[in-house]
Design a protein around this motif. Structure first.
Motif, PDB file in Angstrom:
ATOM      1  N   TYR A  39       0.806  -1.220   0.000  1.00  0.00           N
ATOM      2  CA  TYR A  39       0.000   0.000   0.000  1.00  0.00           C
ATOM      3  C   TYR A  39       0.840   1.273   0.000  1.00  0.00           C
ATOM      4  O   TYR A  39       0.296   2.373  -0.105  1.00  0.00           O
ATOM      5  N   ILE A  40       2.149   1.181   0.100  1.00  0.00           N
ATOM      6  CA  ILE A  40       3.007   2.347   0.299  1.00  0.00           C
ATOM      7  C   ILE A  40       2.952   3.334  -0.872  1.00  0.00           C
ATOM      8  O   ILE A  40       3.148   4.526  -0.708  1.00  0.00           O
ATOM      9  N   ARG A  41       2.644   2.829  -2.059  1.00  0.00           N
ATOM     10  CA  ARG A  41       2.563   3.725  -3.225  1.00  0.00           C
ATOM     11  C   ARG A  41       1.391   4.696  -3.115  1.00  0.00           C
ATOM     12  O   ARG A  41       1.374   5.726  -3.767  1.00  0.00           O
ATOM     13  N   LYS A  42       0.410   4.362  -2.294  1.00  0.00           N
ATOM     14  CA  LYS A  42      -0.736   5.250  -2.119  1.00  0.00           C
ATOM     15  C   LYS A  42      -0.309   6.602  -1.572  1.00  0.00           C
ATOM     16  O   LYS A  42      -0.917   7.619  -1.885  1.00  0.00           O
ATOM     17  N   ALA A  43       0.723   6.636  -0.746  1.00  0.00           N
ATOM     18  CA  ALA A  43       1.207   7.911  -0.210  1.00  0.00           C
ATOM     19  C   ALA A  43       1.731   8.805  -1.328  1.00  0.00           C
ATOM     20  O   ALA A  43       1.508  10.018  -1.317  1.00  0.00           O
ATOM     21  N   THR A  44       2.399   8.217  -2.297  1.00  0.00           N
ATOM     22  CA  THR A  44       2.896   8.989  -3.432  1.00  0.00           C
ATOM     23  C   THR A  44       1.739   9.553  -4.246  1.00  0.00           C
ATOM     24  O   THR A  44       1.768  10.716  -4.660  1.00  0.00           O
ATOM     25  N   VAL A  45       0.724   8.756  -4.473  1.00  0.00           N
ATOM     26  CA  VAL A  45      -0.465   9.226  -5.201  1.00  0.00           C
ATOM     27  C   VAL A  45      -1.143  10.342  -4.421  1.00  0.00           C
ATOM     28  O   VAL A  45      -1.558  11.356  -4.984  1.00  0.00           O
ATOM     29  N   PHE A  46      -1.213  10.178  -3.096  1.00  0.00           N
ATOM     30  CA  PHE A  46      -1.811  11.199  -2.253  1.00  0.00           C
ATOM     31  C   PHE A  46      -1.072  12.525  -2.384  1.00  0.00           C
ATOM     32  O   PHE A  46      -1.691  13.582  -2.498  1.00  0.00           O
ATOM     33  N   VAL A  47       0.247  12.483  -2.368  1.00  0.00           N
ATOM     34  CA  VAL A  47       1.050  13.705  -2.499  1.00  0.00           C
ATOM     35  C   VAL A  47       0.796  14.360  -3.856  1.00  0.00           C
ATOM     36  O   VAL A  47       0.634  15.579  -3.950  1.00  0.00           O
ATOM     37  N   ALA A  48       0.742  13.571  -4.913  1.00  0.00           N
ATOM     38  CA  ALA A  48       0.494  14.135  -6.251  1.00  0.00           C
ATOM     39  C   ALA A  48      -0.893  14.766  -6.327  1.00  0.00           C
ATOM     40  O   ALA A  48      -1.052  15.870  -6.882  1.00  0.00           O
ATOM     41  N   LEU A  49      -1.895  14.111  -5.779  1.00  0.00           N
ATOM     42  CA  LEU A  49      -3.254  14.654  -5.806  1.00  0.00           C
ATOM     43  C   LEU A  49      -3.370  15.925  -4.962  1.00  0.00           C
ATOM     44  O   LEU A  49      -4.046  16.884  -5.354  1.00  0.00           O
ATOM     45  N   THR A  50      -2.715  15.934  -3.828  1.00  0.00           N
ATOM     46  CA  THR A  50      -2.739  17.122  -2.980  1.00  0.00           C
ATOM     47  C   THR A  50      -2.055  18.295  -3.658  1.00  0.00           C
ATOM     48  O   THR A  50      -2.532  19.432  -3.602  1.00  0.00           O
ATOM     49  N   THR A  51      -0.943  18.035  -4.319  1.00  0.00           N
ATOM     50  CA  THR A  51      -0.238  19.091  -5.040  1.00  0.00           C
ATOM     51  C   THR A  51      -1.094  19.627  -6.182  1.00  0.00           C
ATOM     52  O   THR A  51      -1.158  20.839  -6.404  1.00  0.00           O
ATOM     53  N   ALA A  52      -1.772  18.744  -6.888  1.00  0.00           N
ATOM     54  CA  ALA A  52      -2.657  19.185  -7.970  1.00  0.00           C
ATOM     55  C   ALA A  52      -3.818  20.014  -7.430  1.00  0.00           C
ATOM     56  O   ALA A  52      -4.201  21.035  -8.022  1.00  0.00           O
ATOM     57  N   ALA A  53      -4.368  19.613  -6.292  1.00  0.00           N
ATOM     58  CA  ALA A  53      -5.458  20.381  -5.690  1.00  0.00           C
ATOM     59  C   ALA A  53      -4.969  21.743  -5.208  1.00  0.00           C
ATOM     60  O   ALA A  53      -5.683  22.748  -5.322  1.00  0.00           O
ATOM     61  N   THR A  54      -3.751  21.783  -4.692  1.00  0.00           N
ATOM     62  CA  THR A  54      -3.180  23.049  -4.251  1.00  0.00           C
ATOM     63  C   THR A  54      -3.003  24.014  -5.412  1.00  0.00           C
ATOM     64  O   THR A  54      -3.146  25.226  -5.251  1.00  0.00           O
ATOM     65  N   ALA A  55      -2.724  23.477  -6.572  1.00  0.00           N
ATOM     66  CA  ALA A  55      -2.575  24.334  -7.757  1.00  0.00           C
ATOM     67  C   ALA A  55      -3.863  25.099  -8.048  1.00  0.00           C
ATOM     68  O   ALA A  55      -3.822  26.224  -8.560  1.00  0.00           O
ATOM     69  N   LEU A  56      -4.999  24.515  -7.713  1.00  0.00           N
ATOM     70  CA  LEU A  56      -6.265  25.219  -7.905  1.00  0.00           C
ATOM     71  C   LEU A  56      -6.344  26.462  -7.021  1.00  0.00           C
ATOM     72  O   LEU A  56      -6.930  27.465  -7.408  1.00  0.00           O
TER      73      LEU A  56
END
Length: 103
Positions: A39-56
């Motif tokens: 499940y450790i890759r989920k943290a990487t996906v979470f970081v990418a999604l959070t960064t994309a949301a922050t761009a908004l």
């Protein structure tokens, strides 16, 4: 805004360090150094999604049709991220390798 952004970037950097295969942090003391849960890759996906949301939030734009703007899309994007993050934390907490093995 600068303070919040710097805290968020630090948070994301720490989670990336946690999720990368090679790290200076010993994540699972009772397991070999090369151990990585599935499940450790989920943290990487979470970081990418959070960064994309922050761009908004950072790259604001005028409302479309006087209804939908960057901030409303940010709220729409962060709600599922919170659920995703909670599932990750539960899975991480239930991981048996966190417990120290008694000799």
């Amino acid at each position: 805004m600068v303070f919040n952004l710097s805290i968020g970037l630090t948070h994301n950097a720490l989670w990336l360090l946690y999720s990368l295969p090679i790290s200076v942090i010993r994540r699972f003391p009772s397991m070999p150094k090369t151990y990585r849960p599935s499940y450790i890759r989920k943290a990487t996906v979470f970081v990418a999604l959070t960064t994309a949301a922050t761009a908004l939030e950072l790259f604001d734009f005028p409302p479309w049709g006087r209804i939908i703007d960057a901030h409303s899309l940010w709220h729409l994007a962060t709600a599922p991220i919170a659920l995703f993050w909670y599932d990750f934390l539960v899975e991480d907490a239930l991981e048996g390798s966190w417990r120290e093995q008694k000799a």
